[in-house]
Design a protein around this motif. Sequence first.
Motif, PDB file in Angstrom:
ATOM      1  N   GLY A 353     -17.909  -1.095  -4.480  1.00 35.98           N
ATOM      2  CA  GLY A 353     -19.011  -1.485  -3.611  1.00 35.98           C
ATOM      3  C   GLY A 353     -18.738  -2.690  -2.728  1.00 35.98           C
ATOM      4  N   SER A 354     -17.638  -3.404  -2.977  1.00 40.14           N
ATOM      5  CA  SER A 354     -17.416  -4.565  -2.117  1.00 40.14           C
ATOM      6  C   SER A 354     -16.252  -4.296  -1.166  1.00 40.14           C
ATOM      7  N   LEU A 355     -16.434  -4.793   0.062  1.00 41.41           N
ATOM      8  CA  LEU A 355     -15.475  -4.522   1.124  1.00 41.41           C
ATOM      9  C   LEU A 355     -14.182  -5.305   0.919  1.00 41.41           C
ATOM     10  N   GLN A 356     -13.055  -4.598   0.931  1.00 41.06           N
ATOM     11  CA  GLN A 356     -11.763  -5.254   0.752  1.00 41.06           C
ATOM     12  C   GLN A 356     -11.016  -5.399   2.074  1.00 41.06           C
ATOM     13  N   GLY A 357     -11.299  -4.524   3.018  1.00 48.16           N
ATOM     14  CA  GLY A 357     -10.602  -4.582   4.294  1.00 48.16           C
ATOM     15  C   GLY A 357     -10.890  -3.338   5.094  1.00 48.16           C
ATOM     16  N   ILE A 358     -10.117  -3.189   6.173  1.00 45.97           N
ATOM     17  CA  ILE A 358     -10.277  -2.026   7.051  1.00 45.97           C
ATOM     18  C   ILE A 358      -8.904  -1.411   7.254  1.00 45.97           C
ATOM     19  N   VAL A 359      -8.841  -0.098   7.181  1.00 41.29           N
ATOM     20  CA  VAL A 359      -7.582   0.550   7.524  1.00 41.29           C
ATOM     21  C   VAL A 359      -7.840   1.391   8.766  1.00 41.29           C
ATOM     22  N   SER A 360      -6.944   1.281   9.758  1.00 38.11           N
ATOM     23  CA  SER A 360      -7.165   2.003  11.009  1.00 38.11           C
ATOM     24  C   SER A 360      -5.940   2.806  11.387  1.00 38.11           C
ATOM     25  N   ARG A 361      -6.175   3.824  12.212  1.00 40.35           N
ATOM     26  CA  ARG A 361      -5.067   4.659  12.674  1.00 40.35           C
ATOM     27  C   ARG A 361      -4.022   3.822  13.403  1.00 40.35           C
ATOM     28  N   SER A 362      -4.509   2.922  14.294  1.00 40.13           N
ATOM     29  CA  SER A 362      -3.554   2.175  15.104  1.00 40.13           C
ATOM     30  C   SER A 362      -2.673   1.293  14.225  1.00 40.13           C
ATOM     31  N   GLN A 363      -3.293   0.760  13.139  1.00 39.83           N
ATOM     32  CA  GLN A 363      -2.517  -0.057  12.203  1.00 39.83           C
ATOM     33  C   GLN A 363      -1.388   0.732  11.564  1.00 39.83           C
ATOM     34  N   LEU A 365      -0.016   3.425  12.682  1.00 35.45           N
ATOM     35  CA  LEU A 365       0.989   3.736  13.709  1.00 35.45           C
ATOM     36  C   LEU A 365       1.894   2.549  13.979  1.00 35.45           C
ATOM     37  N   GLN A 366       1.257   1.356  14.091  1.00 33.39           N
ATOM     38  CA  GLN A 366       2.048   0.144  14.345  1.00 33.39           C
ATOM     39  C   GLN A 366       3.047  -0.100  13.229  1.00 33.39           C
ATOM     40  N   LEU A 367       2.557   0.095  12.013  1.00 31.86           N
ATOM     41  CA  LEU A 367       3.413  -0.105  10.850  1.00 31.86           C
ATOM     42  C   LEU A 367       4.629   0.818  10.913  1.00 31.86           C
ATOM     43  N   LEU A 368       4.369   2.080  11.295  1.00 34.09           N
ATOM     44  CA  LEU A 368       5.468   3.044  11.400  1.00 34.09           C
ATOM     45  C   LEU A 368       6.446   2.617  12.488  1.00 34.09           C
ATOM     46  N   GLN A 369       5.882   2.093  13.605  1.00 35.90           N
ATOM     47  CA  GLN A 369       6.722   1.674  14.723  1.00 35.90           C
ATOM     48  C   GLN A 369       7.619   0.512  14.315  1.00 35.90           C
ATOM     49  N   ILE A 370       7.015  -0.438  13.604  1.00 34.80           N
ATOM     50  CA  ILE A 370       7.785  -1.605  13.165  1.00 34.80           C
ATOM     51  C   ILE A 370       8.925  -1.168  12.250  1.00 34.80           C
ATOM     52  N   ARG A 371       8.591  -0.288  11.330  1.00 31.53           N
ATOM     53  CA  ARG A 371       9.638   0.210  10.414  1.00 31.53           C
ATOM     54  C   ARG A 371      10.743   0.894  11.209  1.00 31.53           C
ATOM     55  N   ASP A 372      10.314   1.639  12.229  1.00 28.09           N
ATOM     56  CA  ASP A 372      11.271   2.369  13.046  1.00 28.09           C
ATOM     57  C   ASP A 372      12.169   1.414  13.817  1.00 28.09           C
ATOM     58  N   GLU A 373      11.555   0.358  14.406  1.00 26.50           N
ATOM     59  CA  GLU A 373      12.339  -0.579  15.201  1.00 26.50           C
ATOM     60  C   GLU A 373      13.292  -1.393  14.340  1.00 26.50           C
ATOM     61  N   LEU A 374      12.888  -1.658  13.111  1.00 28.16           N
ATOM     62  CA  LEU A 374      13.778  -2.383  12.196  1.00 28.16           C
ATOM     63  C   LEU A 374      14.811  -1.452  11.573  1.00 28.16           C
ATOM     64  N   ARG A 375      14.676  -0.153  11.880  1.00 32.98           N
ATOM     65  CA  ARG A 375      15.553   0.881  11.329  1.00 32.98           C
ATOM     66  C   ARG A 375      15.602   0.810   9.805  1.00 32.98           C
ATOM     67  N   LEU A 376      14.438   0.603   9.208  1.00 33.05           N
ATOM     68  CA  LEU A 376      14.377   0.595   7.746  1.00 33.05           C
ATOM     69  C   LEU A 376      14.495   2.024   7.249  1.00 33.05           C
ATOM     70  N   PRO A 377      15.224   2.232   6.159  1.00 31.67           N
ATOM     71  CA  PRO A 377      15.240   3.575   5.580  1.00 31.67           C
ATOM     72  C   PRO A 377      13.834   3.952   5.122  1.00 31.67           C
ATOM     73  N   THR A 378      13.527   5.254   5.171  1.00 31.48           N
ATOM     74  CA  THR A 378      12.148   5.661   4.854  1.00 31.48           C
ATOM     75  C   THR A 378      11.744   5.266   3.443  1.00 31.48           C
ATOM     76  N   ALA A 379      12.740   5.074   2.561  1.00 23.71           N
ATOM     77  CA  ALA A 379      12.393   4.769   1.174  1.00 23.71           C
ATOM     78  C   ALA A 379      12.131   3.271   0.958  1.00 23.71           C
ATOM     79  N   TYR A 380      12.369   2.423   2.003  1.00 23.92           N
ATOM     80  CA  TYR A 380      12.252   0.979   1.788  1.00 23.92           C
ATOM     81  C   TYR A 380      10.806   0.552   1.527  1.00 23.92           C
TER      82      TYR A 380
END
Length: 407
Positions: A353-363, A365-380
């Motif tokens: 019942g208590s709000l912990q945060g917000i998760v959004s599509r753009s977030q 996507l950004q996270l995926l982009q950052i991982r991609d730009e850092l060339r992190l392996p998908t398992a990291y």
Amino acid sequence: MRSTIKLGKISGIEIGLHYSWFIIAALIVFSLGQHFHLVNPNWSMWQVWITALVTAALFFITLLLHELAHSLVAQKRGLRISAITLFALGGVSQMQDDATDAKTEFWVAIAGPIASLIIGFGCWAIAAGLGWQHSTEPHTAVTEVLVWLGYINIGLGLFNMIPGFPLDGGRVLRSIIWGISKNADRSTRIAARVGQVVALLFILDGIWQFFHGAGFGGLWIAFIGWFLMDAAKASYAEVETASALRDLQVSDVMSRECVVVDRGMSLQEFVDVYLLTTGQRCFAVEDQGRLMGLITLRDVSNIPRDRWEQATVSEAMRPGKELRTVSPDSPVLDALKVMVRNDINQLPVVDHGSLQGIVSRSQILQLLQIRDELRLPTAYRPPPELSGRNELDVRSMSQMSARHSRV
Ligand SMILES: [Zn+2]
């Protein structure tokens, strides 16, 4: 694919027509008319066009049977199917769930081409029973229709067995690789790559034929290739996304930077103090620590501007009971699915019942982009003791900016 005309339900599955189907139906009727006129010059104009219309309608039914074969086998194996939509290039069955094992994937995929081949050879058998032979003597309208339906369905069955994802043959290939390698992601990657190669061959062949006098037919082949290329690329990207997100939880990606606003505040004040100064688009409305609702840019713009002075935040917000929420420990992929299915851009993350945060599509996507730009392996994954470290800093920052702008 939305914007369809609904035709009814079969076995609980919604049958729909996408508008693009009508363009193709018109083209089919037109080319059938020309074909019948050429083959049977003794037919009257009426006979030619009525036969063409009936043939196109029957073709539509056989196409539907192909899709139904996929869907009914899927249902038999416990998958939920919501709708079948026929569009310019054939049909799609909208599945609620993905096949969970290679065997199911195999049978669901191959059911469609098998249905088309049975229908095709069945049409030829009936035509032969009615006295049709490979000769130039004039045929009756019935045998003409059956023979054409035979050709088109056998063609459809064989075309769909080309092993390029997302064609049925690509799915069959994927299920076989999956069955052997026991690795669903890898099999999709391989099938999607093969699909891209097949698509490229279609495009090249179409262009070649176009410059060698095939005209529209060549362009059509190239267009199908282009469509297949797009679909294969999309399936590839989907696997990449899914495997990058697989083990992440909502709490790993959610933003805790969620400014809480007072429910009694006027919309005008909310716009001036919060929307225009924080650059955020989504705010939580809380009452004594409990989430009452969410107010976004979209909700504010739903209220006419001249009412902003009188209307309060609680009038404009979406109340908590209408909101879809996720818990911090649910997988990111599930949250993404909920957002896509309900066409919303963010979800409140709620724990007891208590709000912990917000998760959004753009977030995400950004996270995926950052991982991609850092060339992190998908398992990291970052070490678990570090996740959630950003909490304090971010919250105090956002509170600071809110307090700041109040002055
Ligand atoms: Zn199919």
